[in-house]
Design a protein around this motif. Structure first.
Motif, PDB file in Angstrom:
ATOM      1  N   GLN A 122       0.812  -1.213   0.000  1.00 23.53           N
ATOM      2  CA  GLN A 122       0.000   0.000   0.000  1.00 23.53           C
ATOM      3  C   GLN A 122       0.852   1.272   0.000  1.00 23.53           C
ATOM      4  O   GLN A 122       0.304   2.382   0.013  1.00 23.53           O
ATOM      5  N   THR A 123       2.182   1.139  -0.025  1.00 22.43           N
ATOM      6  CA  THR A 123       3.059   2.304  -0.061  1.00 22.43           C
ATOM      7  C   THR A 123       2.789   3.118  -1.321  1.00 22.43           C
ATOM      8  O   THR A 123       2.710   2.580  -2.418  1.00 22.43           O
ATOM      9  N   LEU A 124       2.642   4.443  -1.148  1.00 26.73           N
ATOM     10  CA  LEU A 124       2.293   5.290  -2.290  1.00 26.73           C
ATOM     11  C   LEU A 124       3.550   5.778  -3.008  1.00 26.73           C
ATOM     12  O   LEU A 124       3.962   6.943  -2.903  1.00 26.73           O
ATOM     13  N   THR A 125       4.176   4.866  -3.732  1.00 21.26           N
ATOM     14  CA  THR A 125       5.235   5.220  -4.666  1.00 21.26           C
ATOM     15  C   THR A 125       4.857   4.630  -6.014  1.00 21.26           C
ATOM     16  O   THR A 125       4.020   3.717  -6.098  1.00 21.26           O
ATOM     17  N   GLY A 126       5.483   5.133  -7.072  1.00 23.22           N
ATOM     18  CA  GLY A 126       5.150   4.627  -8.394  1.00 23.22           C
ATOM     19  C   GLY A 126       5.351   3.135  -8.523  1.00 23.22           C
ATOM     20  O   GLY A 126       4.535   2.420  -9.117  1.00 23.22           O
ATOM     21  N   GLY A 127       6.461   2.627  -7.943  1.00 25.69           N
ATOM     22  CA  GLY A 127       6.744   1.202  -8.046  1.00 25.69           C
ATOM     23  C   GLY A 127       5.700   0.351  -7.345  1.00 25.69           C
ATOM     24  O   GLY A 127       5.237  -0.668  -7.884  1.00 25.69           O
ATOM     25  N   TYR A 128       5.308   0.764  -6.139  1.00 23.79           N
ATOM     26  CA  TYR A 128       4.309  -0.016  -5.399  1.00 23.79           C
ATOM     27  C   TYR A 128       2.924   0.103  -6.042  1.00 23.79           C
ATOM     28  O   TYR A 128       2.153  -0.861  -6.056  1.00 23.79           O
ATOM     29  N   ILE A 129       2.595   1.281  -6.548  1.00 29.89           N
ATOM     30  CA  ILE A 129       1.322   1.429  -7.255  1.00 29.89           C
ATOM     31  C   ILE A 129       1.285   0.496  -8.455  1.00 29.89           C
ATOM     32  O   ILE A 129       0.284  -0.186  -8.711  1.00 29.89           O
ATOM     33  N   TYR A 130       2.385   0.436  -9.186  1.00 28.51           N
ATOM     34  CA  TYR A 130       2.483  -0.463 -10.342  1.00 28.51           C
ATOM     35  C   TYR A 130       2.277  -1.911  -9.899  1.00 28.51           C
ATOM     36  O   TYR A 130       1.477  -2.653 -10.492  1.00 28.51           O
ATOM     37  N   ASP A 131       2.980  -2.319  -8.858  1.00 28.99           N
ATOM     38  CA  ASP A 131       2.887  -3.707  -8.383  1.00 28.99           C
ATOM     39  C   ASP A 131       1.467  -4.054  -7.950  1.00 28.99           C
ATOM     40  O   ASP A 131       0.943  -5.127  -8.282  1.00 28.99           O
ATOM     41  N   LEU A 132       0.841  -3.160  -7.196  1.00 32.82           N
ATOM     42  CA  LEU A 132      -0.501  -3.427  -6.697  1.00 32.82           C
ATOM     43  C   LEU A 132      -1.509  -3.508  -7.831  1.00 32.82           C
ATOM     44  O   LEU A 132      -2.365  -4.414  -7.852  1.00 32.82           O
ATOM     45  N   ARG A 133      -1.405  -2.584  -8.791  1.00 31.23           N
ATOM     46  CA  ARG A 133      -2.344  -2.616  -9.908  1.00 31.23           C
ATOM     47  C   ARG A 133      -2.126  -3.853 -10.779  1.00 31.23           C
ATOM     48  O   ARG A 133      -3.082  -4.437 -11.308  1.00 31.23           O
ATOM     49  N   LEU A 134      -0.869  -4.259 -10.918  1.00 30.88           N
ATOM     50  CA  LEU A 134      -0.578  -5.452 -11.703  1.00 30.88           C
ATOM     51  C   LEU A 134      -1.112  -6.699 -11.010  1.00 30.88           C
ATOM     52  O   LEU A 134      -1.718  -7.575 -11.650  1.00 30.88           O
ATOM     53  N   LEU A 135      -0.917  -6.787  -9.714  1.00 24.56           N
ATOM     54  CA  LEU A 135      -1.401  -7.943  -8.955  1.00 24.56           C
ATOM     55  C   LEU A 135      -2.925  -8.062  -9.051  1.00 24.56           C
ATOM     56  O   LEU A 135      -3.464  -9.134  -9.363  1.00 24.56           O
ATOM     57  N   SER A 136      -3.615  -6.964  -8.804  1.00 22.29           N
ATOM     58  CA  SER A 136      -5.077  -7.003  -8.848  1.00 22.29           C
ATOM     59  C   SER A 136      -5.576  -7.224 -10.275  1.00 22.29           C
ATOM     60  O   SER A 136      -6.573  -7.924 -10.495  1.00 22.29           O
ATOM     61  N   GLY A 137      -4.872  -6.654 -11.259  1.00 15.90           N
ATOM     62  CA  GLY A 137      -5.278  -6.827 -12.649  1.00 15.90           C
ATOM     63  C   GLY A 137      -5.130  -8.254 -13.133  1.00 15.90           C
ATOM     64  O   GLY A 137      -5.995  -8.777 -13.865  1.00 15.90           O
ATOM     65  N   LEU A 138      -4.040  -8.904 -12.754  1.00 20.36           N
ATOM     66  CA  LEU A 138      -3.840 -10.298 -13.144  1.00 20.36           C
ATOM     67  C   LEU A 138      -4.905 -11.200 -12.514  1.00 20.36           C
ATOM     68  O   LEU A 138      -5.413 -12.125 -13.160  1.00 20.36           O
ATOM     69  N   GLY A 154       6.242  12.888  -5.078  1.00 18.62           N
ATOM     70  CA  GLY A 154       7.376  11.978  -5.023  1.00 18.62           C
ATOM     71  C   GLY A 154       7.804  11.762  -3.587  1.00 18.62           C
ATOM     72  O   GLY A 154       7.715  12.682  -2.759  1.00 18.62           O
ATOM     73  N   ILE A 155       8.243  10.564  -3.282  1.00 15.09           N
ATOM     74  CA  ILE A 155       8.688  10.267  -1.929  1.00 15.09           C
ATOM     75  C   ILE A 155       9.859  11.174  -1.544  1.00 15.09           C
ATOM     76  O   ILE A 155      10.586  11.670  -2.407  1.00 15.09           O
ATOM     77  N   GLN A 156      10.020  11.396  -0.250  1.00 17.84           N
ATOM     78  CA  GLN A 156      11.070  12.287   0.236  1.00 17.84           C
ATOM     79  C   GLN A 156      12.378  11.512   0.381  1.00 17.84           C
ATOM     80  O   GLN A 156      12.748  11.051   1.458  1.00 17.84           O
ATOM     81  N   VAL A 157      13.061  11.374  -0.753  1.00 19.30           N
ATOM     82  CA  VAL A 157      14.392  10.774  -0.835  1.00 19.30           C
ATOM     83  C   VAL A 157      15.222  11.668  -1.744  1.00 19.30           C
ATOM     84  O   VAL A 157      14.665  12.421  -2.555  1.00 19.30           O
ATOM     85  N   PRO A 158      16.553  11.616  -1.664  1.00 21.39           N
ATOM     86  CA  PRO A 158      17.370  12.528  -2.469  1.00 21.39           C
ATOM     87  C   PRO A 158      17.089  12.458  -3.972  1.00 21.39           C
ATOM     88  O   PRO A 158      17.126  13.490  -4.656  1.00 21.39           O
ATOM     89  N   ARG A 159      16.803  11.268  -4.489  1.00 18.61           N
ATOM     90  CA  ARG A 159      16.637  11.128  -5.943  1.00 18.61           C
ATOM     91  C   ARG A 159      15.514  11.996  -6.501  1.00 18.61           C
ATOM     92  O   ARG A 159      15.577  12.429  -7.661  1.00 18.61           O
ATOM     93  N   LYS A 160      14.504  12.274  -5.712  1.00 17.83           N
ATOM     94  CA  LYS A 160      13.364  13.037  -6.220  1.00 17.83           C
ATOM     95  C   LYS A 160      13.641  14.532  -6.367  1.00 17.83           C
ATOM     96  O   LYS A 160      12.858  15.248  -6.981  1.00 17.83           O
ATOM     97  N   GLY A 161      14.731  15.021  -5.781  1.00 18.10           N
ATOM     98  CA  GLY A 161      15.146  16.396  -6.023  1.00 18.10           C
ATOM     99  C   GLY A 161      14.255  17.467  -5.422  1.00 18.10           C
ATOM    100  O   GLY A 161      14.245  18.605  -5.906  1.00 18.10           O
ATOM    101  N   HIS A 162      13.520  17.140  -4.349  1.00 18.11           N
ATOM    102  CA  HIS A 162      12.678  18.170  -3.743  1.00 18.11           C
ATOM    103  C   HIS A 162      13.501  19.323  -3.186  1.00 18.11           C
ATOM    104  O   HIS A 162      13.016  20.462  -3.108  1.00 18.11           O
ATOM    105  N   ASP A 163      14.742  19.038  -2.791  1.00 22.05           N
ATOM    106  CA  ASP A 163      15.605  20.109  -2.318  1.00 22.05           C
ATOM    107  C   ASP A 163      15.917  21.104  -3.436  1.00 22.05           C
ATOM    108  O   ASP A 163      15.966  22.320  -3.215  1.00 22.05           O
TER     109      ASP A 163
END
Length: 355
Positions: A15-31, A177-186
């Protein structure tokens, strides 16, 4: 055993709201909606830096999957799994690589090197690899020695907005975007500090997964004098996120790297002008005319792009029109799921034939 039996191994909370987890959850339920008997294998949340206990647990669960049931393994685990865990499996492996682990921002070089070697060696054991973008596919081919015919690009699906909301005033700049350095919110915050002479408000939505970086962002908001203009919303519900997209006038993400970026599709589905960075899969994801892309880690260039969109109503309207048209053409999640289901069908049939 039916051929349409599979498993999906995902570390952490689905249920984590990141793009990867959203993808996984939608794929699981879709299959499952397509008739697949697909078992969710929950792996430990410590991946991609797994504890010994989580690694043992993963080994036990994956070894129990029957040899005719393909196992999709999310890249957070696939790229960090002990090689022996994967060789101990009898089921065929389908790797799902949202973006290579070694491409995460801010990693020490020795950690980056270790992740690269582990992921490259583990990918060699996969019967097939799923990726969300041509960019990631090309990276796996060129750097990770994955054969091109072992890769399927399964672009994320997109939900259409339900209705239309009035835009807030002053214009809302939305970043997701999640608050990690890669997302560049800074970088975004430093850019916003350079356009305080314009009317705007901003919301940054995304879970604080990196506590140190989240603390840095809070300090920056205060130090840059943005407390009355910027809200660090943290994790928001799906309903709240849809409302923010509907009320926003601009989408801005100063990312340092994206293997895809579902948020760009969501922004285009809502017809938002996009300001981001020319890195990773962003240039091929953001439709021509819909966005302004600058170099990563350049807050001055990002500020100039913000000013251009905030000041130029014609520019903003033109970008919004291009964004809306591109969003309307995006495939839905059913298309993504059916593409992956075809891959699983082939892998399952091959496994059955080999018995």
């Amino acid at each position: 055993m039916p051929l349409r039996t599979a498993a999906f191994a995902v570390p952490g909370d689905l249920q984590t709201l990141t793009g990867g987890y959203i993808y996984d959850l939608r794929l699981l339920s879709g299959l499952r909606a397509l008739g697949w008997d697909i078992t969710h294998i929950p792996l430990g949340a410590s991946f991609p830096d797994p504890s010994k206990e989580d690694m043992r647990n993963a080994a036990q669960q994956l070894a129990m999957v029957p040899p005719t049931a393909p196992v999709i393994i999310d890249g957070l685990a696939m790229g960090a799994m002990d090689h022996d865990v994967l060789t101990g499996m009898s089921a065929p492996i389908v790797a799902l690589i949202h973006h290579p682990l070694a491409h995460e921002s801010g990693l020490p070089q020795d950690t980056r090197d270790t992740l690269f070697r582990t992921e490259r060696d583990n990918l060699a054991l996969a019967s097939h690899v799923l990726v969300p973008s041509p960019h990631t596919a090309g990276l796996l081919i060129s750097d990770y020695d994955v054969p091109s015919d072992h890769i399927t690009v399964a672009r994320p699906g997109t939900d259409r907005p339900l209705g239309q909301l009035a835009k807030t005033q002053p214009p809302l700049i939305l970043s997701v975007g999640i608050q990690v350095p890669r997302k560049g919110h800074d970088v975004l915050l430093r850019a916003l500090a350079k356009v305080v002479d314009r009317p705007w408000q901003a919301v940054i939505a995304g879970s604080a997964l990196d506590a140190d970086h989240a603390s840095l962002l809070l300090r920056l908001v205060d130090e840059l004098g943005l407390s009355h203009r910027v809200r660090l919303a943290g994790r928001v519900s799906g309903e709240e996120l849809a409302r923010l997209y509907g009320q926003a006038s601009v989408f801005a993400l100063a990312t340092r790297y994206e293997g895809y970026g579902i948020v760009f599709d969501e922004a285009m589905a809502h017809g938002l002008p996009i300001i981001s960075c020319a890195t990773g899969a962003v240039p091929e994801t953001v439709a021509p005319g819909a966005g302004l892309l600058v170099s990563p880690d350049d807050h001055k260039a990002f500020a100039n792009a913000l000013a251009q969109v905030l000041d130029g109503h014609e520019t903003r309207d033109r970008m919004a029109t291009a964004s809306k048209a591109a969003g309307a053409a995006l495939q839905n999640w059913d298309g993504t799921t059916r593409l992956v289901a075809d891959v699983l069908d082939r892998i399952a049939k091959d496994a059955q034939d080999d018995r």
